[in-house]
Design a protein around this motif. Structure first.
Motif, PDB file in Angstrom:
ATOM      1  N   THR A   1       0.828  -1.204   0.000  1.00 48.51           N
ATOM      2  CA  THR A   1       0.000   0.000   0.000  1.00 48.51           C
ATOM      3  C   THR A   1       0.863   1.256   0.000  1.00 48.51           C
ATOM      4  O   THR A   1       0.627   2.181  -0.790  1.00 48.51           O
ATOM      5  N   THR A   2       1.862   1.297   0.851  1.00 47.93           N
ATOM      6  CA  THR A   2       2.721   2.479   0.901  1.00 47.93           C
ATOM      7  C   THR A   2       3.523   2.633  -0.381  1.00 47.93           C
ATOM      8  O   THR A   2       3.728   3.750  -0.857  1.00 47.93           O
ATOM      9  N   TYR A   3       3.946   1.534  -0.962  1.00 53.38           N
ATOM     10  CA  TYR A   3       4.695   1.577  -2.219  1.00 53.38           C
ATOM     11  C   TYR A   3       3.815   2.157  -3.335  1.00 53.38           C
ATOM     12  O   TYR A   3       4.247   3.025  -4.090  1.00 53.38           O
ATOM     13  N   ARG A   4       2.579   1.680  -3.427  1.00 53.21           N
ATOM     14  CA  ARG A   4       1.654   2.197  -4.456  1.00 53.21           C
ATOM     15  C   ARG A   4       1.374   3.678  -4.273  1.00 53.21           C
ATOM     16  O   ARG A   4       1.150   4.392  -5.245  1.00 53.21           O
ATOM     17  N   LEU A   5       1.361   4.135  -3.034  1.00 51.84           N
ATOM     18  CA  LEU A   5       1.126   5.551  -2.745  1.00 51.84           C
ATOM     19  C   LEU A   5       2.406   6.384  -2.811  1.00 51.84           C
ATOM     20  O   LEU A   5       2.362   7.601  -2.623  1.00 51.84           O
ATOM     21  N   GLY A   6       3.543   5.720  -3.039  1.00 57.88           N
ATOM     22  CA  GLY A   6       4.813   6.439  -3.120  1.00 57.88           C
ATOM     23  C   GLY A   6       5.325   6.931  -1.781  1.00 57.88           C
ATOM     24  O   GLY A   6       6.051   7.923  -1.708  1.00 57.88           O
ATOM     25  N   LYS A   7       4.959   6.220  -0.728  1.00 62.70           N
ATOM     26  CA  LYS A   7       5.384   6.598   0.629  1.00 62.70           C
ATOM     27  C   LYS A   7       6.449   5.627   1.109  1.00 62.70           C
ATOM     28  O   LYS A   7       6.232   4.418   1.123  1.00 62.70           O
ATOM     29  N   PRO A   8       7.594   6.127   1.519  1.00 61.55           N
ATOM     30  CA  PRO A   8       8.628   5.223   2.028  1.00 61.55           C
ATOM     31  C   PRO A   8       8.293   4.688   3.417  1.00 61.55           C
ATOM     32  O   PRO A   8       7.588   5.330   4.193  1.00 61.55           O
ATOM     33  N   VAL A   9       8.802   3.497   3.690  1.00 64.13           N
ATOM     34  CA  VAL A   9       8.635   2.869   4.999  1.00 64.13           C
ATOM     35  C   VAL A   9      10.010   2.692   5.624  1.00 64.13           C
ATOM     36  O   VAL A   9      10.949   2.251   4.967  1.00 64.13           O
ATOM     37  N   ALA A  10      10.123   3.069   6.885  1.00 58.60           N
ATOM     38  CA  ALA A  10      11.333   2.825   7.672  1.00 58.60           C
ATOM     39  C   ALA A  10      10.990   1.717   8.660  1.00 58.60           C
ATOM     40  O   ALA A  10      10.063   1.859   9.456  1.00 58.60           O
ATOM     41  N   GLY A  11      11.718   0.611   8.584  1.00 59.97           N
ATOM     42  CA  GLY A  11      11.419  -0.542   9.423  1.00 59.97           C
ATOM     43  C   GLY A  11      12.412  -0.729  10.550  1.00 59.97           C
ATOM     44  O   GLY A  11      13.353   0.048  10.720  1.00 59.97           O
ATOM     45  N   TYR A  12      12.205  -1.797  11.297  1.00 63.80           N
ATOM     46  CA  TYR A  12      13.025  -2.079  12.478  1.00 63.80           C
ATOM     47  C   TYR A  12      13.803  -3.382  12.356  1.00 63.80           C
ATOM     48  O   TYR A  12      14.393  -3.841  13.324  1.00 63.80           O
ATOM     49  N   SER A  13      13.820  -3.975  11.147  1.00 59.01           N
ATOM     50  CA  SER A  13      14.611  -5.180  10.942  1.00 59.01           C
ATOM     51  C   SER A  13      15.043  -5.255   9.482  1.00 59.01           C
ATOM     52  O   SER A  13      14.415  -4.652   8.609  1.00 59.01           O
ATOM     53  N   ARG A  14      16.098  -5.992   9.240  1.00 59.57           N
ATOM     54  CA  ARG A  14      16.599  -6.145   7.875  1.00 59.57           C
ATOM     55  C   ARG A  14      15.544  -6.802   6.990  1.00 59.57           C
ATOM     56  O   ARG A  14      15.460  -6.543   5.796  1.00 59.57           O
ATOM     57  N   ALA A  15      14.703  -7.640   7.566  1.00 62.94           N
ATOM     58  CA  ALA A  15      13.649  -8.303   6.803  1.00 62.94           C
ATOM     59  C   ALA A  15      12.704  -7.289   6.156  1.00 62.94           C
ATOM     60  O   ALA A  15      12.196  -7.523   5.056  1.00 62.94           O
ATOM     61  N   TYR A  16      12.471  -6.165   6.813  1.00 64.12           N
ATOM     62  CA  TYR A  16      11.626  -5.127   6.220  1.00 64.12           C
ATOM     63  C   TYR A  16      12.250  -4.580   4.947  1.00 64.12           C
ATOM     64  O   TYR A  16      11.563  -4.327   3.957  1.00 64.12           O
ATOM     65  N   VAL A  17      13.546  -4.383   4.933  1.00 62.01           N
ATOM     66  CA  VAL A  17      14.222  -3.880   3.739  1.00 62.01           C
ATOM     67  C   VAL A  17      14.140  -4.916   2.624  1.00 62.01           C
ATOM     68  O   VAL A  17      13.857  -4.593   1.475  1.00 62.01           O
ATOM     69  N   THR A  18      14.370  -6.157   2.963  1.00 60.72           N
ATOM     70  CA  THR A  18      14.274  -7.233   1.982  1.00 60.72           C
ATOM     71  C   THR A  18      12.858  -7.317   1.413  1.00 60.72           C
ATOM     72  O   THR A  18      12.669  -7.562   0.220  1.00 60.72           O
ATOM     73  N   ALA A  19      11.848  -7.073   2.249  1.00 62.66           N
ATOM     74  CA  ALA A  19      10.451  -7.154   1.828  1.00 62.66           C
ATOM     75  C   ALA A  19       9.985  -5.923   1.061  1.00 62.66           C
ATOM     76  O   ALA A  19       8.948  -5.974   0.403  1.00 62.66           O
TER      77      ALA A  19
END
Length: 159
Positions: free
Chosen positions: A28-46
């Protein structure tokens, strides 16, 4: 909510961000062009733009530092709870490119985050050798930025 948001900060929350909701939130955030900052490396991979996290080795290193300090000063109390001294910042360059962040701007974002955090750590640390160092790019399109705190070890390149 996302229309008024510049960046979504994912925090460990069993209701909001978990293995069942993460993919939907990232899409959803990707489609809206909004970046996400996560708390684990898995979030970056995802698909998150970046993540700030501590590895078990980094947490163990901080615990070791505290134990050594306690041995040096018998009777020293346990330290107050606080943020990790050692952590990694992982940047997903593919997501940065897709969001229209030029490579230099995405790298600068991660570098500034690392420097700001390292400066905070340095201010809290009595060690004059606290510093920030950058890692190298990885094959999966991510880039690691590794602020190092007290008694920093040389960084190893990721393969």
């Amino acid at each position: 909510v996302l229309d008024e948001t510049d960046v979504l900060l994912a925090v460990p929350d069993a209701l909001g961000f978990n293995r069942h909701t993460a993919q939907s939130v990232l899409l959803t955030t990707y489609r809206l062009g909004k970046p996400v900052a996560g708390y684990s490396r898995a979030y970056v991979t995802a698909g998150a733009l970046l993540a700030v996290y501590s590895t078990p080795a980094q947490i163990g290193r901080q615990i070791g530092d505290e134990l050594l300090a306690m041995l040096d000063k018998p009777g020293r109390p346990l330290p107050a709870p606080g943020y990790p001294r050692y952590f990694s910042i992982e940047l997903n360059e593919r997501v940065a490119h897709s969001l229209g962040l030029e490579r230099g701007r995405a790298d600068d974002l991660a570098r500034r985050l690392a420097e700001t955090t390292a400066e905070t750590i340095h201010e809290e640390s009595s060690d004059p050798h606290a510093r920030t160092a950058a890692g190298s790019g990885a094959a999966d399109g991510t880039k690691g930025i590794h602020p190092a705190g007290a008694r920093a070890q040389p960084l190893r390149e990721r393969s």
